[in-house]
Design a protein around this motif. Structure first.
Motif, PDB file in Angstrom:
ATOM      1  N   ARG A 163       0.825  -1.208   0.000  1.00 31.50           N
ATOM      2  CA  ARG A 163       0.000   0.000   0.000  1.00 31.50           C
ATOM      3  C   ARG A 163       0.857   1.254   0.000  1.00 31.50           C
ATOM      4  O   ARG A 163       0.565   2.222  -0.703  1.00 31.50           O
ATOM      5  N   GLN A 167       1.016   4.140  -2.999  1.00 30.18           N
ATOM      6  CA  GLN A 167       0.708   5.540  -2.706  1.00 30.18           C
ATOM      7  C   GLN A 167       1.948   6.426  -2.761  1.00 30.18           C
ATOM      8  O   GLN A 167       1.872   7.626  -2.517  1.00 30.18           O
ATOM      9  N   GLU A 169       4.490   6.490  -0.780  1.00 30.61           N
ATOM     10  CA  GLU A 169       4.870   7.014   0.524  1.00 30.61           C
ATOM     11  C   GLU A 169       6.325   6.703   0.826  1.00 30.61           C
ATOM     12  O   GLU A 169       6.917   5.773   0.266  1.00 30.61           O
TER      13      GLU A 169
END
Length: 292
Positions: A163, A167, A169
């Protein structure tokens, strides 16, 4: 001749008079709360405990007195029943409250392990009661194993890593950042088992941390050990179900469950088979499924 009418005093209406609380009543109420603070004590095995529980259910003034004693001690009464006894949990400012930081410091000298101990407790709760109906069903018993909890967290780590990459990150934040996003990175880097020279599990390994959590929950009357397979197998108690109900709204627990690592289809719960296991360190003998 006028009719004779007899006058009589109006009949007095009895007003309810509440019996005065005696020191003996207060002592009994405090005794019941004291029983509630002994989580391993089962009402069915203690006649005095069972009698005080009966009095609590049948005597509302006594129940209010016991609740007041608990409140004064900074305790929250979750349930009073033959199955759970007087189940209480400590309010945040209670002298009985166990801080995760204090627990982690007792379990390990490494301050960075605080996230790992917290995640271990979240994972046990998520695996024990993966569905809302599990928490609502008083007869439901969850089953977990140490290796299974570690496998579950490592698979959750994989999901969180994916995830984060999707994204865009930062994949390596500061270690003191809050939340699961930091905890999974620390967990994924830690050895799953390891061993000391005499083959004992390393306390700082992830299964060692889960084992500490399971032992603490057992000592607290939340789990019962059922065997030695898969690093140790456990079943939940009524008190633990009530405790997890109380924490079910926590953001961290919700986030862990929303990862979808524990699918529920036909009433059973198990880990999803990973897409690829080459880079996923699953604990050996995870002991799945966790629920019967």
């Amino acid at each position: 001749m006028s009719d004779h009418v007899e006058w009589s005093e109006p009949e007095a209406v009895a007003s309810p008079v509440s019996a005065a609380v005696t020191p003996a009543d207060t002592a009994d109420a405090a005794r019941l709360v004291a029983f509630g603070l002994q989580p391993k004590l089962q009402p069915a095995r203690d006649q005095e405990y069972a009698e005080l529980l009966r009095r609590y259910r049948e005597d509302p003034p006594f129940a209010r007195l016991a609740d007041a004693v608990a409140t004064g001690l900074g305790l929250v009464v979750l349930e009073v029943s033959p199955r759970a006894g007087m189940a209480v949990t400590a309010a945040e400012d209670s002298v009985f409250a166990v801080r995760m930081g204090d627990y982690a410091r007792r379990a390990s000298a490494d301050s960075g392990d605080r996230f790992l101990h917290g995640l271990a407790h979240l994972a046990v709760a998520a695996l024990a009661f993966p569905r809302p109906e599990d928490l609502a069903d008083d007869g439901y018993i969850g089953r977990v194993s140490v290796n299974g909890v570690d496998a579950f967290v490592r698979q959750a780590c994989r999901r969180l890593e994916e995830r984060a990459e999707e994204q865009g990150e930062n994949t390596d934040p500061a270690t003191d950042a809050p939340g699961l996003e930091t905890a999974w990175r620390i967990w994924a880097r830690r050895s799953s088992a390891g061993a000391t020279k005499d083959a004992r599990r390393l306390a700082g390994s992830t299964t060692g941390i889960v084992g500490k959590a399971a032992a603490f929950l057992t000592d607290s009357g939340f789990l019962q050990r059922t065997g030695d397979d898969a690093g140790g197998t456990y079943r939940t108690t009524a008190r633990y179900q009530l405790q997890v109900r109380d924490m079910a709204g926590s953001a961290a627990l919700a986030e862990l469950l929303e990862l979808g690592v524990v699918p529920v289809t036909d009433g059973t719960a198990s880990l999803l088979p990973p897409d690829g296991t080459d880079d996923l360190e699953l604990a050996a003998d995870a002991g799945l499924p966790f629920h019967s």
